[in-house]
Motif scaffolding. Sequence first.
Motif, mmCIF file in Angstrom:
data_model
loop_
_atom_site.group_PDB
_atom_site.id
_atom_site.type_symbol
_atom_site.label_atom_id
_atom_site.label_comp_id
_atom_site.label_asym_id
_atom_site.label_seq_id
_atom_site.Cartn_x
_atom_site.Cartn_y
_atom_site.Cartn_z
ATOM 1 N N PRO A 75 39.985 23.230 71.258
ATOM 2 C CA PRO A 75 39.497 23.288 69.878
ATOM 3 C C PRO A 75 40.400 22.576 68.875
ATOM 4 O O PRO A 75 40.155 22.611 67.677
ATOM 5 C CB PRO A 75 39.440 24.789 69.594
ATOM 6 C CG PRO A 75 40.491 25.362 70.462
ATOM 7 C CD PRO A 75 40.501 24.512 71.702
ATOM 8 N N ILE A 95 36.044 28.384 73.019
ATOM 9 C CA ILE A 95 35.605 27.436 72.006
ATOM 10 C C ILE A 95 34.234 27.851 71.460
ATOM 11 O O ILE A 95 34.006 27.888 70.258
ATOM 12 C CB ILE A 95 35.548 26.010 72.582
ATOM 13 C CG1 ILE A 95 36.946 25.566 73.021
ATOM 14 C CG2 ILE A 95 34.972 25.034 71.571
ATOM 15 C CD1 ILE A 95 36.974 24.273 73.806
ATOM 16 N N TRP A 100 41.469 30.381 72.642
ATOM 17 C CA TRP A 100 41.789 29.229 73.492
ATOM 18 C C TRP A 100 43.237 29.279 73.933
ATOM 19 O O TRP A 100 43.564 29.009 75.086
ATOM 20 C CB TRP A 100 41.506 27.926 72.764
ATOM 21 C CG TRP A 100 42.001 26.733 73.515
ATOM 22 C CD1 TRP A 100 43.161 26.051 73.319
ATOM 23 C CD2 TRP A 100 41.383 26.118 74.643
ATOM 24 N NE1 TRP A 100 43.299 25.039 74.233
ATOM 25 C CE2 TRP A 100 42.211 25.057 75.063
ATOM 26 C CE3 TRP A 100 40.200 26.344 75.328
ATOM 27 C CZ2 TRP A 100 41.907 24.237 76.120
ATOM 28 C CZ3 TRP A 100 39.887 25.523 76.395
ATOM 29 C CH2 TRP A 100 40.728 24.482 76.779
ATOM 30 N N SER A 160 38.555 30.897 67.634
ATOM 31 C CA SER A 160 38.509 29.857 68.660
ATOM 32 C C SER A 160 39.919 29.401 69.044
ATOM 33 O O SER A 160 40.233 29.274 70.227
ATOM 34 C CB SER A 160 37.690 28.669 68.145
ATOM 35 O OG SER A 160 37.529 27.711 69.145
ATOM 36 N N ILE A 186 36.182 21.751 65.091
ATOM 37 C CA ILE A 186 36.141 21.999 66.540
ATOM 38 C C ILE A 186 35.367 20.908 67.283
ATOM 39 O O ILE A 186 35.882 20.359 68.263
ATOM 40 C CB ILE A 186 35.597 23.407 66.855
ATOM 41 C CG1 ILE A 186 36.584 24.467 66.339
ATOM 42 C CG2 ILE A 186 35.377 23.582 68.362
ATOM 43 C CD1 ILE A 186 36.091 25.891 66.474
#
Length: 121
Positions: free
Chosen positions: A83, A27, A18, A14, A67
């Motif tokens: 995140p 995410i 991102w 993530s 997250i």
Amino acid sequence: MMSTAFMIVGLLISFSTWYDHQTSEAIVSGMIIQIVGAILYGIGKMLSKSTTILVSPLLNVLLITLIPASVLSNLLVGQSLAPYPTEKNAVLVFTILILAVLGVSYGVIRRRNINKKQFKC
């Protein structure tokens, strides 16, 4: 251990996705892997007769909460989805959210472990 590994990998995916693309899909992709890790932990708990130490469930709670707490803290201070916290105010809100979740989780897990010990006697 496998569930914790899935949660760490989901978190790293993530973060890295991102950083490259900055989309909500980045995410969600990491969170899906974390959810698989949580499901594995639940299955392992159901199949295993042994008790786990307090640290393992708390670590899993922390990893799966990072997250959502980051996204919520960013939204509460008026930032975009990410995140991880992207601003000082978001870091403060994030820290409060994480500490609250860990405190409640610690209490619930500890109470559950105490009740199991009392039930066995």
